[in-house]
Design an enzyme around this catalytic site. Structure first.
Site, short mmCIF file in Angstrom:
data_model
loop_
_atom_site.label_atom_id
_atom_site.label_comp_id
_atom_site.label_asym_id
_atom_site.label_seq_id
_atom_site.Cartn_x
_atom_site.Cartn_y
_atom_site.Cartn_z
N SER A 127 0.82 -1.21 0.00
CA SER A 127 0.00 0.00 0.00
C SER A 127 0.86 1.26 0.00
O SER A 127 1.93 1.29 0.62
CB SER A 127 -0.87 -0.03 1.26
OG SER A 127 -1.45 1.23 1.51
N TYR A 151 -2.24 -0.17 10.53
CA TYR A 151 -2.47 -0.83 9.24
C TYR A 151 -1.25 -0.69 8.33
O TYR A 151 -0.75 -1.67 7.77
CB TYR A 151 -3.71 -0.25 8.54
CG TYR A 151 -3.76 -0.60 7.08
CD1 TYR A 151 -4.06 -1.90 6.67
CD2 TYR A 151 -3.44 0.35 6.09
CE1 TYR A 151 -4.06 -2.25 5.32
CE2 TYR A 151 -3.44 0.01 4.75
CZ TYR A 151 -3.74 -1.29 4.37
OH TYR A 151 -3.72 -1.63 3.03
N LYS A 155 1.68 -3.49 6.70
CA LYS A 155 2.07 -3.67 5.29
C LYS A 155 3.59 -3.57 5.15
O LYS A 155 4.22 -4.34 4.42
CB LYS A 155 1.37 -2.63 4.41
CG LYS A 155 -0.12 -2.90 4.25
CD LYS A 155 -0.36 -4.15 3.42
CE LYS A 155 -1.76 -4.68 3.51
NZ LYS A 155 -2.00 -5.89 2.74
P1 NAD Z 1 -11.27 -6.17 0.86
O1 NAD Z 1 -11.51 -6.08 2.32
O2 NAD Z 1 -12.37 -5.88 -0.07
O3 NAD Z 1 -10.68 -7.61 0.50
C1 NAD Z 1 -9.91 -8.37 1.41
C2 NAD Z 1 -10.46 -9.77 1.40
O4 NAD Z 1 -9.68 -10.58 2.30
C3 NAD Z 1 -11.91 -9.83 1.88
O5 NAD Z 1 -12.68 -10.63 0.99
C4 NAD Z 1 -11.81 -10.50 3.25
O6 NAD Z 1 -12.97 -11.26 3.56
C5 NAD Z 1 -10.56 -11.36 3.07
N1 NAD Z 1 -9.89 -11.68 4.33
C6 NAD Z 1 -9.55 -10.83 5.33
N2 NAD Z 1 -8.95 -11.49 6.33
C7 NAD Z 1 -8.90 -12.79 5.94
C8 NAD Z 1 -8.38 -13.97 6.53
N3 NAD Z 1 -7.82 -13.97 7.76
N4 NAD Z 1 -8.46 -15.13 5.84
C9 NAD Z 1 -9.04 -15.16 4.62
N5 NAD Z 1 -9.54 -14.10 4.02
C10 NAD Z 1 -9.48 -12.91 4.66
O7 NAD Z 1 -10.01 -5.23 0.56
P2 NAD Z 1 -9.41 -4.76 -0.84
O8 NAD Z 1 -9.66 -3.32 -0.98
O9 NAD Z 1 -9.80 -5.68 -1.91
O10 NAD Z 1 -7.87 -4.92 -0.51
C11 NAD Z 1 -7.14 -6.08 -0.91
C12 NAD Z 1 -5.69 -5.92 -0.47
O11 NAD Z 1 -5.15 -4.75 -1.03
C13 NAD Z 1 -5.51 -5.79 1.04
O12 NAD Z 1 -4.34 -6.50 1.40
C14 NAD Z 1 -5.31 -4.31 1.24
O13 NAD Z 1 -4.54 -4.05 2.40
C15 NAD Z 1 -4.58 -3.93 -0.02
N6 NAD Z 1 -4.74 -2.51 -0.41
C16 NAD Z 1 -6.00 -2.01 -0.60
C17 NAD Z 1 -6.15 -0.68 -0.96
C18 NAD Z 1 -7.51 -0.07 -1.13
O14 NAD Z 1 -7.62 1.16 -1.07
N7 NAD Z 1 -8.56 -0.84 -1.36
C19 NAD Z 1 -5.02 0.14 -1.16
C20 NAD Z 1 -3.76 -0.42 -0.98
C21 NAD Z 1 -3.63 -1.76 -0.61
C1 WQD Z 2 -9.18 10.27 -0.18
C2 WQD Z 2 -9.33 11.78 -0.03
C3 WQD Z 2 -9.76 12.48 2.23
C4 WQD Z 2 -13.68 10.59 2.60
C5 WQD Z 2 -6.84 5.18 2.03
C6 WQD Z 2 -5.94 4.48 3.02
C7 WQD Z 2 -4.69 4.02 2.33
C8 WQD Z 2 -5.00 3.19 1.10
C9 WQD Z 2 -5.90 3.93 0.19
C10 WQD Z 2 -5.14 0.85 1.74
C11 WQD Z 2 -8.63 12.34 1.20
C12 WQD Z 2 -10.94 12.79 1.36
C13 WQD Z 2 -12.45 11.02 2.13
C14 WQD Z 2 -14.71 11.53 2.85
C15 WQD Z 2 -13.23 13.29 2.12
N1 WQD Z 2 -5.70 1.97 1.46
N2 WQD Z 2 -12.24 12.34 1.90
N3 WQD Z 2 -14.43 12.84 2.60
O1 WQD Z 2 -7.09 8.20 2.97
O2 WQD Z 2 -6.04 8.60 0.68
O3 WQD Z 2 -6.20 6.33 1.56
O4 WQD Z 2 -7.08 4.31 0.91
O5 WQD Z 2 -3.99 0.56 1.71
O6 WQD Z 2 -3.98 3.27 3.26
O7 WQD Z 2 -5.63 5.40 4.06
O8 WQD Z 2 -8.28 7.45 0.85
O9 WQD Z 2 -10.57 7.57 0.00
O10 WQD Z 2 -10.20 7.74 2.50
O11 WQD Z 2 -9.53 9.63 1.04
O12 WQD Z 2 -13.03 14.47 1.92
O13 WQD Z 2 -15.82 11.19 3.31
O14 WQD Z 2 -10.73 12.07 0.17
O15 WQD Z 2 -9.54 13.48 3.18
O16 WQD Z 2 -8.15 13.61 0.85
P1 WQD Z 2 -6.87 7.76 1.59
P2 WQD Z 2 -9.72 8.04 1.12
#
Ligand code: NAD
Ligand code: WQD
Length: 356
Positions: A127, A151, A155
């Site tokens: 992330s 969190y 990572k």
């Molecule tokens: P999500 O929560 O939609 O998907 C994660 C999945 O993992 C879910 O289906 C959940 O049920 C499953 N899961 C969680 N714990 C588990 C366990 N112990 N055993 C088996 N399954 C389990 O999240 P996402 O947005 O699809 O994110 C996927 C990956 O990408 C995560 O590792 C997250 O940290 C990373 N990531 C997400 C974002 C984002 O903004 N969505 C950004 C950067 C990184």
């Molecule tokens: C985006 C922008 C808020 C909600 C998160 C995680 C990061 C990664 C990606 C997993 C910011 C603004 C948001 C709202 C708003 N995930 N905002 N009103 O915080 O950049 O990143 O997702 O790895 O770890 O922190 O994403 O979508 O929450 O916010 O104004 O109701 O929108 O302040 O500028 P963020 P976000």
């Protein structure tokens, strides 16, 4: 023989789109998910969108060594994509043990089970949050890391575990992909982001306001040193993220050990730009009101996305309009997420099982 990819967290937001991308490109796909943050309905949707079934889907917790090992014993796994994790920044502050246990512990369990079954190829979900307090300007993979919440620390710890394990076991091939802000949905409207409760993230919140499920968006701060004062992020279409994983699999064997890449577009978008684009493509107003800054937010987080292009010749192709259009399509067809019963989302009854 087609390659078999085991996808942990395959029913989740990014995992489900990646499963479709893999099925579309001839891979056999085995999902492991305990559905702690996803609906099993996503698995049915994957099969419907791809037009062919997953090889199998196992309701297994990645921390359950015996159950995970049984999954590896049942399939000839060529590579693993490890999405399964908890991902809510705010929740990680109040549930740190759960986050370290699932995210770091789950990754360690997976690694030991992979080793036992001689599986040596892994793509890991990292992330942009590992960068923490951003430097000014686009972030490269060499920018300093400084995670600011549990969190993000999980990572970074996983990346460190993976680097240490790769340093010792020369046969391992690991790619850690640091996603910036994945948004959007599959263009069919059948797959998308289905957050439980009040969305933490901007795009699903905006979509729920546009569809009338929430009254207005709170814009967290309009006094940042950005062009319009609101926070700037690097939004990336979830189908580009999915495609990035499929391309990563093709490049896993090119280097020994571990490599880290950003997955972003290199383009910054402000909160107001996203809100205005969403209102334009949906034809719906998105009422919003500026409130104070959200604790822990930074002004801007944008990727330097050039390394992955240089390495693989691949780049993102979908712009902000496509991100908003596809998120809106999913929101309209599934106003209450996967529990919705809209006509198109329910689709024709095929009677097929998501798994063969
Ligand atoms: P999500 O929560 O939609 O998907 C994660 C999945 O993992 C879910 O289906 C959940 O049920 C499953 N899961 C969680 N714990 C588990 C366990 N112990 N055993 C088996 N399954 C389990 O999240 P996402 O947005 O699809 O994110 C996927 C990956 O990408 C995560 O590792 C997250 O940290 C990373 N990531 C997400 C974002 C984002 O903004 N969505 C950004 C950067 C990184
Ligand atoms: C985006 C922008 C808020 C909600 C998160 C995680 C990061 C990664 C990606 C997993 C910011 C603004 C948001 C709202 C708003 N995930 N905002 N009103 O915080 O950049 O990143 O997702 O790895 O770890 O922190 O994403 O979508 O929450 O916010 O104004 O109701 O929108 O302040 O500028 P963020 P976000």
């Amino acid at each position: 023989m087609p390659e078999t990819v085991l996808v942990t967290g395959g029913a989740g937001f990014i995992g489900s789109h990646t499963c479709v991308e893999l099925l579309d490109h001839g891979y056999e796909v085995v999902v492991v998910d305990n559905h702690v943050n996803s609906s099993p309905q996503a698995l049915e949707r994957i099969a419907k969108v791809a037009g062919r079934p997953l090889t199998a889907a196992h309701d297994v917790d990645v921390r359950d060594r015996a159950a995970l090992s049984a999954v590896f014993a049942a399939h000839r796994v060529d590579a693993v994509i490890h999405f399964a994790a908890h991902k809510a920044v705010g929740e990680s502050v109040s549930l740190p043990v759960e986050y370290y246990d699932t995210n770091v512990g789950g990754t360690c369990t997976l690694l030991s089970v992979m080793r036992r079954h001689r599986v040596r190829r892994l793509v890991f979900s990292s992330s942009c949050s590992v960068y923490g307090e951003a430097e000014s300007g686009p972030l490269t993979e060499h920018s300093p890391v400084a995670p600011t919440n549990p969190y993000a620390r999980t990572k970074l710890m996983c990346e460190q575990v993976l680097a240490d394990v790769c340093a010792h076991f020369a046969e391992l091939r690991v790619l850690a992909l640091r996603y910036f802000n994945p948004v959007g949905a599959h263009p069919s409207g059948l797959l998308g982001e289905d957050p439980r409760g009040v969305p933490d993230n901007l795009m699903p919140y905006v979509a729920q306001v546009a569809v009338g499920r929430r009254e207005e968006l709170s814009v967290f701060g309009a006094d940042y040193p950005t062009p319009d004062g609101t926070g700037v992020r690097d939004y990336i279409h979830v189908m580009d993220v999915a495609e990035g994983h499929r391309v990563a699999l093709q490049h896993l064997d090119e280097h020994s050990g571990m490599q880290v890449f950003n997955l972003g577009t290199g383009t910054g978008t402000s909160v107001l730009q996203l809100v205005n684009t969403f209102a334009r493509v949906s034809g719906r107003p998105v009422p919003h009101r500026t409130v104070g800054r959200r604790a822990g937010d930074v002004a801007a987080l944008v990727a330097d996305a050039s390394a992955v292009t240089a390495a693989w010749g691949w780049t993102t192709t979908r712009d902000l309009t496509a991100m908003c259009r596809d998120a809106w399509q999913f929101q309209q067809l599934n106003p209450d997420g996967y529990s919705s019963r809209s006509s198109l989302a329910a689709g024709p009854t095929t009677g097929e099982s998501p798994c063969s």
